[in-house]
Design a protein around this motif. Sequence first.
Motif, short mmCIF file in Angstrom:
data_model
loop_
_atom_site.label_atom_id
_atom_site.label_comp_id
_atom_site.label_asym_id
_atom_site.label_seq_id
_atom_site.Cartn_x
_atom_site.Cartn_y
_atom_site.Cartn_z
N ILE A 49 0.01 -32.57 7.67
CA ILE A 49 0.26 -32.63 6.24
C ILE A 49 1.74 -32.37 6.01
CG2 ILE A 49 -0.21 -31.62 3.97
CD1 ILE A 49 -3.00 -31.05 4.80
N TYR A 50 2.41 -33.38 5.46
CA TYR A 50 3.82 -33.27 5.11
C TYR A 50 3.96 -32.66 3.72
CZ TYR A 50 5.95 -36.42 8.64
OH TYR A 50 6.43 -36.99 9.78
N VAL A 51 4.94 -31.79 3.56
CA VAL A 51 5.37 -31.36 2.23
C VAL A 51 6.86 -31.71 2.13
CG1 VAL A 51 5.62 -29.46 0.60
CG2 VAL A 51 3.71 -29.46 2.23
N THR A 52 7.22 -32.59 1.21
CA THR A 52 8.60 -33.01 1.06
C THR A 52 9.20 -32.39 -0.20
OG1 THR A 52 8.05 -35.04 -0.16
CG2 THR A 52 8.14 -35.18 2.24
N PHE A 53 10.52 -32.24 -0.19
CA PHE A 53 11.20 -31.49 -1.24
C PHE A 53 12.30 -32.34 -1.88
CE2 PHE A 53 9.35 -28.55 1.72
CZ PHE A 53 8.79 -27.57 0.91
N GLU B 32 5.24 -33.21 -8.66
CA GLU B 32 6.34 -32.32 -8.99
C GLU B 32 5.76 -30.92 -9.14
OE1 GLU B 32 8.39 -33.65 -12.42
OE2 GLU B 32 8.74 -35.69 -11.65
N ALA B 33 6.09 -30.04 -8.22
CA ALA B 33 5.52 -28.70 -8.24
C ALA B 33 6.58 -27.68 -7.84
CB ALA B 33 4.33 -28.61 -7.29
N ASP B 34 6.65 -26.60 -8.58
CA ASP B 34 7.61 -25.53 -8.33
C ASP B 34 6.92 -24.45 -7.49
OD1 ASP B 34 9.40 -23.39 -8.45
OD2 ASP B 34 10.06 -23.91 -10.47
N LEU B 35 7.50 -24.14 -6.34
CA LEU B 35 6.90 -23.14 -5.46
C LEU B 35 6.96 -21.73 -6.03
CD1 LEU B 35 7.95 -24.33 -1.89
CD2 LEU B 35 5.69 -24.36 -2.91
N ASP B 36 7.80 -21.50 -7.03
CA ASP B 36 7.78 -20.20 -7.69
C ASP B 36 6.46 -20.01 -8.44
OD1 ASP B 36 10.28 -19.37 -6.81
OD2 ASP B 36 11.32 -20.30 -8.50
N ASP B 37 5.87 -21.12 -8.89
CA ASP B 37 4.59 -21.07 -9.61
C ASP B 37 3.40 -21.24 -8.67
OD1 ASP B 37 5.96 -20.84 -12.05
OD2 ASP B 37 6.16 -23.02 -12.21
N PHE B 38 3.57 -22.09 -7.65
CA PHE B 38 2.46 -22.43 -6.75
C PHE B 38 2.93 -22.34 -5.30
CE2 PHE B 38 2.01 -24.94 -10.67
CZ PHE B 38 0.75 -24.52 -11.10
N VAL C 88 3.87 -21.78 1.47
CA VAL C 88 4.91 -22.79 1.69
C VAL C 88 6.29 -22.25 1.31
CG1 VAL C 88 5.64 -25.16 1.13
CG2 VAL C 88 3.20 -24.60 1.24
N LEU C 89 6.34 -21.41 0.29
CA LEU C 89 7.61 -20.81 -0.11
C LEU C 89 8.19 -19.99 1.03
CD1 LEU C 89 9.75 -20.10 -2.24
CD2 LEU C 89 8.22 -18.29 -3.06
N ASP C 90 7.37 -19.12 1.64
CA ASP C 90 7.85 -18.31 2.76
C ASP C 90 8.21 -19.18 3.96
OD1 ASP C 90 7.44 -16.04 1.27
OD2 ASP C 90 5.57 -15.47 2.27
N PRO D 102 13.81 -23.00 -1.75
CA PRO D 102 13.50 -24.44 -1.80
C PRO D 102 13.72 -25.06 -3.17
CG PRO D 102 11.49 -23.19 -2.00
CD PRO D 102 12.59 -22.17 -1.79
N PRO D 103 14.03 -26.35 -3.19
CA PRO D 103 13.91 -27.11 -4.44
C PRO D 103 12.43 -27.39 -4.70
CG PRO D 103 14.57 -28.56 -2.66
CD PRO D 103 14.51 -27.17 -2.08
N ALA D 104 12.13 -28.12 -5.75
CA ALA D 104 10.75 -28.43 -6.08
C ALA D 104 10.13 -29.36 -5.04
CB ALA D 104 10.66 -29.08 -7.46
N ILE D 105 8.83 -29.24 -4.86
CA ILE D 105 8.09 -30.21 -4.05
C ILE D 105 8.07 -31.54 -4.78
CG2 ILE D 105 5.78 -30.83 -3.23
CD1 ILE D 105 5.23 -27.87 -2.77
#
Length: 239
Positions: A117-121, A81-87, A196-198, A208-211
């Motif tokens: 590498i998949y990043v799912t949201f 659980e990771a927030d792209l606003d922070d990371f 990833v945010l961009d 985006p929602p959280a990863i």
Amino acid sequence: MTARRLFPFLLVPLLLLGFKGSDFIVGAFSGMEAGGTINGWEPLTLGDAGETAYSLIEDGGDIVVKAEADDSASGLIRRVEADLDDFPVMVWKWKVEGTIPGGDVSRKGGDDYPARIYVTFDYDPSDLSFGDRLKYRALKALGYDDIPVRALNYIWANKADEGEIVPNAYTDWVQMVPVESGDANAGTWQTAERNVLDDYREAFGEDPPAINGIAIMTDADNTGKTATAYFGDISLRAE
């Protein structure tokens, strides 16, 4: 230890592994044991496709994940659980022995990559359009449980324009980002970094929602070929 916090007594070892103190650690493979268990990661299977083999090996003094595909397609996923606003930035190392002949990001029959590498949201399916909600329900009825309705897929492609985000050949719920293309850098370790945010904003036109997951995969089932890749440490960082 939670997914978002690191206890202070872990800080020094992680710094020795090359992470920054503020990193969100996704894959600390270099701190694992060759031949051991890939801790914190679970299998990610795709329908009836054969399974790619994953193992921890030593390469150049570091412990990394070796992936070997033989007409197969499966991965390993880390639930986070990771927030792209922070990371917002993902950093990783990878290496391939070569690209897959016949690989082509624009065709279903070419949707194979030696490394991805998949990043799912954590996207709420109720926010989908009416037509996409019907598609989602149909997939659930067919027995698909882990359906990524929003995902970015960072790939080492056979041939593609690096950095150009394009829809997956099967579904526009997954957007492909060619980070490497071709064999020019095959056989050597490459360090990759993506915001990833961009990328999400460009791919989907919204914030985006959280990863909720990050997966590694080597697959060669659509082309019926073989592929070998190596994955090093993965982290998310502040900008």
